[in-house]
Write an enzyme that holds these catalytic residues in place. Structure first.
Site, mmCIF file in Angstrom:
data_model
loop_
_atom_site.group_PDB
_atom_site.id
_atom_site.type_symbol
_atom_site.label_atom_id
_atom_site.label_comp_id
_atom_site.label_asym_id
_atom_site.label_seq_id
_atom_site.Cartn_x
_atom_site.Cartn_y
_atom_site.Cartn_z
ATOM 1 N N ASP A 16 -7.715 7.038 4.758
ATOM 2 C CA ASP A 16 -6.333 6.910 5.197
ATOM 3 C C ASP A 16 -5.489 8.099 4.750
ATOM 4 O O ASP A 16 -4.604 8.554 5.479
ATOM 5 C CB ASP A 16 -5.736 5.619 4.642
ATOM 6 C CG ASP A 16 -6.258 4.388 5.371
ATOM 7 O OD1 ASP A 16 -6.961 4.552 6.386
ATOM 8 O OD2 ASP A 16 -5.965 3.265 4.920
ATOM 9 N N GLY A 17 -5.751 8.619 3.548
ATOM 10 C CA GLY A 17 -4.977 9.748 3.051
ATOM 11 C C GLY A 17 -5.120 10.970 3.942
ATOM 12 O O GLY A 17 -4.151 11.698 4.184
ATOM 13 N N ASN A 90 3.530 6.564 6.508
ATOM 14 C CA ASN A 90 3.399 5.322 5.747
ATOM 15 C C ASN A 90 4.697 4.919 5.056
ATOM 16 O O ASN A 90 5.289 3.899 5.365
ATOM 17 C CB ASN A 90 2.297 5.457 4.696
ATOM 18 C CG ASN A 90 1.098 4.581 4.984
ATOM 19 O OD1 ASN A 90 0.971 4.017 6.061
ATOM 20 N ND2 ASN A 90 0.209 4.462 4.018
ATOM 21 N N ASP A 91 5.104 5.740 4.084
ATOM 22 C CA ASP A 91 6.258 5.344 3.280
ATOM 23 C C ASP A 91 6.860 6.533 2.541
ATOM 24 O O ASP A 91 6.235 7.577 2.364
ATOM 25 C CB ASP A 91 5.882 4.248 2.276
ATOM 26 C CG ASP A 91 4.670 4.598 1.409
ATOM 27 O OD1 ASP A 91 4.538 5.769 1.019
ATOM 28 O OD2 ASP A 91 3.853 3.701 1.136
ATOM 29 N N ASP A 120 11.496 -0.226 -11.239
ATOM 30 C CA ASP A 120 10.652 0.950 -11.468
ATOM 31 C C ASP A 120 10.785 1.957 -10.331
ATOM 32 O O ASP A 120 10.526 3.144 -10.508
ATOM 33 C CB ASP A 120 9.179 0.538 -11.588
ATOM 34 C CG ASP A 120 8.880 -0.154 -12.903
ATOM 35 O OD1 ASP A 120 9.767 -0.187 -13.777
ATOM 36 O OD2 ASP A 120 7.756 -0.669 -13.063
ATOM 37 N N THR A 131 1.217 -2.139 5.217
ATOM 38 C CA THR A 131 -0.012 -2.645 4.594
ATOM 39 C C THR A 131 -0.442 -1.794 3.398
ATOM 40 O O THR A 131 -1.523 -2.003 2.864
ATOM 41 C CB THR A 131 -1.158 -2.678 5.619
ATOM 42 O OG1 THR A 131 -1.274 -1.391 6.243
ATOM 43 C CG2 THR A 131 -0.892 -3.718 6.693
ATOM 44 N N TYR A 133 1.460 0.490 -0.044
ATOM 45 C CA TYR A 133 2.144 0.204 -1.314
ATOM 46 C C TYR A 133 3.123 -0.955 -1.151
ATOM 47 O O TYR A 133 3.291 -1.800 -2.035
ATOM 48 C CB TYR A 133 2.871 1.467 -1.764
ATOM 49 C CG TYR A 133 3.298 1.516 -3.218
ATOM 50 C CD1 TYR A 133 3.073 0.457 -4.086
ATOM 51 C CD2 TYR A 133 3.938 2.647 -3.723
ATOM 52 C CE1 TYR A 133 3.455 0.515 -5.404
ATOM 53 C CE2 TYR A 133 4.325 2.719 -5.041
ATOM 54 C CZ TYR A 133 4.095 1.650 -5.886
ATOM 55 O OH TYR A 133 4.489 1.712 -7.198
ATOM 56 N N SER A 136 1.329 -4.195 -1.575
ATOM 57 C CA SER A 136 0.925 -4.384 -2.969
ATOM 58 C C SER A 136 2.110 -4.781 -3.853
ATOM 59 O O SER A 136 1.936 -5.469 -4.857
ATOM 60 C CB SER A 136 0.286 -3.102 -3.511
ATOM 61 O OG SER A 136 -0.884 -2.778 -2.792
#
Length: 232
Positions: A16-17, A90-91, A120, A131, A133, A136
């Site tokens: 994915d990266g 992604n984000d 944080d 789907t 971070y 999670s």
């Protein structure tokens, strides 16, 4: 990247990266990407190693669909000047770095103060990135073809902070107050990083362009989600 203008498709070999980096490197070119998973989970990749031959056959026969995925655009502002502008499939994450301490964040939406957060960090995810971070950290899973943004605080120091879903045309501004004692960083798809100073802010919007991905598999998003997440 030196990519011939007549290129019909880019095959992305890796996890994915690798696909995320390729999406950022080819922003604005409009060339569809086909991810071939050589990693582990490979949620974004369309094809597994065992299916490469069949995938190439489908490509040669023009038996595929092109799906548009929403991109995020983020600008880091310091002293009124744009320090960095980058895209993310992604984000975009604002997170602490160094000492383990809770940080303060002020979030404004379309110019209006939403909330003061103690956490944080903060995650701004696209539907594709829901789907990652975001999930999670307790955020919702979103169908990847949707047009929206998901904001999820990371380990908020409160009992009431929850994920908020915004429309795609929203302008999200995350400010770093001058009173923060820790250090923080902004990460675009976990790769492009910029250190943030107190007084900086990052403004996030829907990008003007999209990432185009090749879809060979006729399974639904729910089928793929079940296979990748629940049957793994």
């Amino acid at each position: 990247l030196q990519i011939p203008p007549e290129t019909d498709c880019i095959l992305v070999l890796g996890g994915d990266g690798t696909l995320l980096r390729t999406a950022r490197d080819t922003v604005g070119l409009g060339i569809p990407l086909l991810g071939i998973n050589l990693g582990t989970l490979g949620f974004l990749a369309e094809v597994e190693k065992s299916g490469i031959t069949d995938a190439l056959d489908h490509l040669m026969q023009d038996s595929y669909e092109i799906m548009d995925r929403m991109l995020l655009s983020g600008s880091v502002i310091r002293d009124g000047k744009e320090l960095l502008k980058a895209h993310a499939l992604n984000d975009i994450v604002v997170n602490r770095c160094g000492h383990l301490m809770v940080l303060n964040y002020e979030v404004l939406v379309n110019g209006q103060l939403l909330c003061h957060y103690k956490a944080d960090g903060m995650i701004l995810a696209s539907p594709t990135g829901s789907t990652g971070y975001n999930m999670s950290a307790g955020g919702p899973i979103v169908e990847p073809g949707a047009r929206l943004m998901v904001m999820t605080p990371i380990c908020p120091h409160t009992l009431t902070s929850r994920t908020i879903v915004f429309g795609a045309d929203s302008r999200i501004r995350i400010e770093i107050p001058a009173t923060n004692r820790g250090s923080q960083v902004a990460a675009f798809d976990g790769d492009t990083l910029v250190r943030l100073e107190n007084g900086d802010y990052i403004e996030i919007t829907k990008a003007e362009t999209v990432t185009r991905v090749v879809k060979l598999d006729h399974r639904s998003f729910l089928d793929i989600l079940k296979m990748k997440m629940y049957d793994a």
